[in-house]
Every structure is written in C-alpha cells, then in structure tokens.
Design an enzyme around this catalytic site. Structure first.
Site, mmCIF file in Angstrom:
data_model
loop_
_atom_site.group_PDB
_atom_site.id
_atom_site.type_symbol
_atom_site.label_atom_id
_atom_site.label_comp_id
_atom_site.label_asym_id
_atom_site.label_seq_id
_atom_site.Cartn_x
_atom_site.Cartn_y
_atom_site.Cartn_z
ATOM 1 N N PRO A 80 -69.185 -12.162 -32.278
ATOM 2 C CA PRO A 80 -67.595 -11.085 -32.862
ATOM 3 C C PRO A 80 -67.622 -9.444 -32.869
ATOM 4 C CG PRO A 80 -68.619 -12.423 -34.779
ATOM 5 C CD PRO A 80 -68.839 -12.860 -33.361
ATOM 6 N N ASN A 81 -66.519 -9.328 -32.178
ATOM 7 C CA ASN A 81 -66.428 -8.169 -32.165
ATOM 8 C C ASN A 81 -67.158 -7.001 -31.432
ATOM 9 O OD1 ASN A 81 -64.450 -7.297 -34.564
ATOM 10 N ND2 ASN A 81 -65.924 -8.019 -35.469
ATOM 11 N N ARG A 134 -65.787 0.937 -30.897
ATOM 12 C CA ARG A 134 -66.002 0.248 -31.849
ATOM 13 C C ARG A 134 -67.026 1.517 -32.697
ATOM 14 N NH1 ARG A 134 -69.745 -4.762 -32.973
ATOM 15 N NH2 ARG A 134 -69.539 -5.048 -35.831
ATOM 16 N N TYR A 168 -72.303 2.412 -33.076
ATOM 17 C CA TYR A 168 -72.558 1.577 -31.532
ATOM 18 C C TYR A 168 -72.659 2.102 -29.930
ATOM 19 C CZ TYR A 168 -72.167 -2.312 -35.230
ATOM 20 O OH TYR A 168 -72.300 -3.174 -36.512
ATOM 21 N N ASN A 221 -77.192 -11.216 -28.916
ATOM 22 C CA ASN A 221 -76.275 -10.581 -29.990
ATOM 23 C C ASN A 221 -75.432 -11.291 -30.618
ATOM 24 O OD1 ASN A 221 -75.344 -8.150 -31.922
ATOM 25 N ND2 ASN A 221 -75.858 -6.912 -30.233
ATOM 26 N N ALA A 271 -71.911 -10.199 -36.390
ATOM 27 C CA ALA A 271 -71.782 -10.555 -38.170
ATOM 28 C C ALA A 271 -72.347 -11.828 -38.073
ATOM 29 C CB ALA A 271 -70.368 -10.189 -38.459
ATOM 30 N N GLU A 307 -83.488 -12.169 -30.136
ATOM 31 C CA GLU A 307 -81.349 -11.677 -30.917
ATOM 32 C C GLU A 307 -81.613 -10.516 -30.528
ATOM 33 O OE1 GLU A 307 -82.292 -13.380 -34.760
ATOM 34 O OE2 GLU A 307 -80.635 -11.427 -35.455
ATOM 35 N N HIS A 309 -79.359 -6.653 -31.112
ATOM 36 C CA HIS A 309 -79.244 -5.346 -32.147
ATOM 37 C C HIS A 309 -78.732 -4.325 -31.549
ATOM 38 C CE1 HIS A 309 -78.626 -8.766 -34.677
ATOM 39 N NE2 HIS A 309 -79.257 -8.927 -34.968
ATOM 40 N N ARG A 314 -79.218 0.042 -42.239
ATOM 41 C CA ARG A 314 -78.387 -0.041 -42.785
ATOM 42 C C ARG A 314 -77.987 -0.876 -44.113
ATOM 43 N NH1 ARG A 314 -74.479 -2.646 -37.833
ATOM 44 N NH2 ARG A 314 -72.978 -1.050 -39.161
HETATM 45 C C1 DQA Z 1 -74.875 -6.132 -35.183
HETATM 46 C C2 DQA Z 1 -74.841 -5.781 -35.821
HETATM 47 C C3 DQA Z 1 -74.742 -6.774 -37.250
HETATM 48 O O1 DQA Z 1 -74.645 -6.215 -38.613
HETATM 49 C C4 DQA Z 1 -72.554 -6.212 -37.013
HETATM 50 O O2 DQA Z 1 -72.342 -7.149 -36.979
HETATM 51 C C5 DQA Z 1 -73.021 -6.447 -35.471
HETATM 52 C C6 DQA Z 1 -73.322 -5.735 -34.235
HETATM 53 C C7 DQA Z 1 -75.479 -5.108 -33.807
HETATM 54 O O3 DQA Z 1 -75.320 -5.146 -32.658
HETATM 55 O O4 DQA Z 1 -76.300 -4.009 -34.218
HETATM 56 O O5 DQA Z 1 -71.531 -6.936 -35.237
HETATM 57 O O6 DQA Z 1 -75.324 -7.267 -34.264
#
Ligand code: DQA
Length: 143
Positions: free
Chosen positions: A9-10, A17, A22, A74, A77, A98, A100, A107
């Site tokens: 998501p997102n 964003r 990011y 990735n 959330a 995984e 990020h 954070r």
């Molecule tokens: C994320 C880190 C997560 O905490 C966050 O909710 C994201 C992006 C990252 O790529 O740093 O959506 O996965």
C-alpha cells in the site's frame, strides 16, 4: 528463473509521497530499472503493486502456481500488521527478501516490528529505492 516483485500500500505514490523519507523516484522508474536489470541477469520478472491486503495474499498464492522461484517484497504498512501475508509466504514456501526504502528502525517504534522478517531470507532497509536492485542481484546469486 522467475522472480516476483511485490509492492504494498501507498507505494504507487512513490515520487510524490513524503519525498524526504522515500525520495523522488517513482514506482514506474523502479520497475523499469528492475526490468532492465532482470534482463541483464537473465531473470524473468513479474511486478505487482496493490493497496489491498487480500490482493497481495492472492499474488503470493498465485506465485506458486506460476513457478516463481523468489519474491522481493516491500509490504509497506502491512509489514507491521499482516499475519495473513506472513501465512501466505509460509503456505507457498517460496523464499523472499523484504525491502524497505526507509530505515524503519530509525523511525517510529511501531515500524520496528515486522511480521515477515522472521521468515524472510533477509531484509534490506534504509538504502532507498536502490534496495530493490540490490535484492535482485542477491536473488540472482541464489538461483
Ligand atoms: C516502508 C516502511 C513502512 O513502515 C511504511 O508503512 C511504508 C514503506 C518503506 O519502504 O520504507 O509504506 O515499507
């Protein structure tokens, strides 16, 4: 040698964003770079992005049917909330990395826990969008 890259998501909003967290690279840029790298490495690449947990679970289940050898994910959330995504990986038994973009450990505390990390081959965090390419090179070395 088929590899699936999943973004949660997102991550469709990458580039606009929270750019201070990011970066300015869009998801389309990331996917283009990964496709080029996959060709260079002799890998077949599938990509999927969804804002919906069930769609991500479906994609992981489908990966087994499609003969995917490795997943790079990735989970956004859902990293911090989703037992369902973890169970899907356990069910299909496909290894995954995984990724990020941000350093989740630097954070908020709620980002420090991942449901997926204990069953991932490894985790890349905080190296920006470059983390995806690093993960793909690692995956190639494992296949
Ligand atoms: C994320 C880190 C997560 O905490 C966050 O909710 C994201 C992006 C990252 O790529 O740093 O959506 O996965």
């Amino acid at each position: 040698m088929r590899v699936l890259v999943i973004n949660g998501p997102n991550l469709n909003l990458l580039g606009t964003r929270e750019p201070s967290v990011y970066g300015a690279t869009t998801l389309a840029d990331v996917e283009k770079q990964l496709r080029e790298l996959a060709t260079e490495l002799g890998l077949e690449l599938d990509v999927v992005q969804s804002n919906h947990e069930g769609v991500l679970v479906d994609a992981i289940q489908q990966a087994r049917t499609d003969g995917v050898r490795y997943v790079i994910i990735n989970p956004g959330a859902y990293t911090h909330t989703s037992v369902a995504i973890r169970d899907a990986f356990a069910a299909v038994d496909i290894p995954f990395v995984e990724v990020h973009i941000s350093n989740v450990h630097a954070r908020e505390e709620f980002r420090h826990h991942s449901y997926l990390s204990p069953i991932a081959t490894g985790v890349i965090a905080g190296l920006g969008t470059e983390g995806y390419a690093l993960a793909l090179r690692f995956v190639r070395s494992q296949l």
